[in-house]
Write an enzyme that holds these catalytic residues in place. Structure first.
Site, PDB file in Angstrom:
ATOM      1  N   GLU A   1      29.377  35.421  32.456  1.00  0.00           N
ATOM      2  CA  GLU A   1      29.723  36.664  31.738  1.00  0.00           C
ATOM      3  C   GLU A   1      29.136  37.845  32.505  1.00  0.00           C
ATOM      4  OE1 GLU A   1      28.348  36.724  27.630  1.00  0.00           O
ATOM      5  OE2 GLU A   1      28.253  38.911  27.671  1.00  0.00           O
TER       6      GLU A   1
ATOM      7  N   ARG B   1      27.630  47.089  31.451  1.00  0.00           N
ATOM      8  CA  ARG B   1      26.566  48.006  31.017  1.00  0.00           C
ATOM      9  C   ARG B   1      26.204  49.029  32.084  1.00  0.00           C
ATOM     10  NH1 ARG B   1      22.589  43.631  28.106  1.00  0.00           N
ATOM     11  NH2 ARG B   1      24.294  42.593  27.031  1.00  0.00           N
TER      12      ARG B   1
ATOM     13  N   LYS C   1      30.091  34.814  18.859  1.00  0.00           N
ATOM     14  CA  LYS C   1      28.743  34.968  19.399  1.00  0.00           C
ATOM     15  C   LYS C   1      27.801  35.161  18.207  1.00  0.00           C
ATOM     16  CE  LYS C   1      26.593  38.690  22.131  1.00  0.00           C
ATOM     17  NZ  LYS C   1      26.479  39.173  23.505  1.00  0.00           N
TER      18      LYS C   1
HETATM   19  C1  3PG Z   1      23.708  39.737  25.331  1.00  0.00           C
HETATM   20  O1  3PG Z   1      24.390  40.703  25.622  1.00  0.00           O
HETATM   21  O2  3PG Z   1      24.203  38.659  25.022  1.00  0.00           O
HETATM   22  C2  3PG Z   1      22.223  39.884  25.282  1.00  0.00           C
HETATM   23  O3  3PG Z   1      21.805  41.123  25.763  1.00  0.00           O
HETATM   24  C3  3PG Z   1      21.514  38.793  25.973  1.00  0.00           C
HETATM   25  O4  3PG Z   1      20.201  38.829  25.580  1.00  0.00           O
HETATM   26  P1  3PG Z   1      19.043  38.337  26.526  1.00  0.00           P
HETATM   27  O5  3PG Z   1      18.880  39.410  27.561  1.00  0.00           O
HETATM   28  O6  3PG Z   1      17.856  38.230  25.619  1.00  0.00           O
HETATM   29  O7  3PG Z   1      19.427  37.041  27.145  1.00  0.00           O
END
Ligand code: 3PG
Length: 210
Positions: free
Chosen positions: A42, A46, A130
């Site tokens: 994925e 951002r 999710k």
């Molecule tokens: C996401 O977008 O799924 C989260 O920001 C992932 O979170 P993490 O950085 O704690 O893995």
């Protein structure tokens, strides 16, 4: 969900996040993850150049299933799909994005964290969501509670997942896969330590198999 995506996630139920600004770094990171056994990736939208990174991965690597994450609007969803994204992930549930993806047969994992949100996703015809941010939304106990009532739903927890708690999440039958950024730490990507990323990916695969 497509059969190919489903079978990849069954074999290695871990989805690493890539959030690099530099397309070359994004490509090397994706290759390092694939070398460790993770082929569903994925790319999170951002930064201004995130989509270019995703496009570079799609153009320059083979055998990966590349999706776009942090997709916030329908226009953005259409744009990343035009760029070749094979699935969509959103932090929350936005009806018009979910409806568009359902109509186009594009796998979508909208973020949910409450029974109300999961039920809304279920009513729309979604079966895969999710669970975000997993650790703050109640973690494994909350997922157990949601799974006991939404028996057809499968969850992809992300947010606070790491090698330390991965096995607890994957032990739940209704967890489809776990996602996270712990596999692509900035220190390794920015420092060009791609061997470290491959090692983290291999460790995650071993935990998933165990
Ligand atoms: C996401 O977008 O799924 C989260 O920001 C992932 O979170 P993490 O950085 O704690 O893995």
């Amino acid at each position: 969900m497509t059969t190919e995506l489903s079978s990849r996630l069954s074999a290695a139920p871990v989805v690493p996040l890539i959030g690099e600004n530099d397309p070359d770094v994004a490509v090397h990171t994706a290759e390092a993850l694939a070398a460790g056994g993770l082929s569903v990736i994925e790319v999170v939208m951002r930064s201004d150049d995130a989509q270019k990174g995703m496009e570079a991965i799609i153009a320059k690597t083979e055998g990966l299933i590349v999706g776009a994450g942090t997709v916030l609007t329908l226009d953005q969803a259409k744009s990343v799909l035009d760029s070749g994204a094979q699935f969509i992930v959103s932090p929350g549930l936005v009806d018009e994005i979910a409806e568009y993806c359902l109509a186009q047969d594009v796998p979508i994992f909208p973020g949910t964290m409450t029974a109300g949100e999961v039920q809304r996703a279920y009513a729309m015809g979604l079966r895969d969501v999710k669970f975000f941010p997993a650790s703050l939304a109640g973690g494994v106990p909350m997922l157990k509670a949601l799974g006991s009532v939404f028996r057809e739903m499968r969850f992809m927890p992300t947010g606070g997942i790491s090698a330390a708690n991965l096995s607890e999440y994957l032990a739940l039958d209704h967890v489809l896969a776990c996602g996270g950024s712990w596999l692509t730490p900035k220190g390794a990507t920015e420092g060009g330590d791609y061997a470290a990323i491959t090692k983290l990916a291999s460790e995650a695969v071993a935990i998933a198999k165990g």
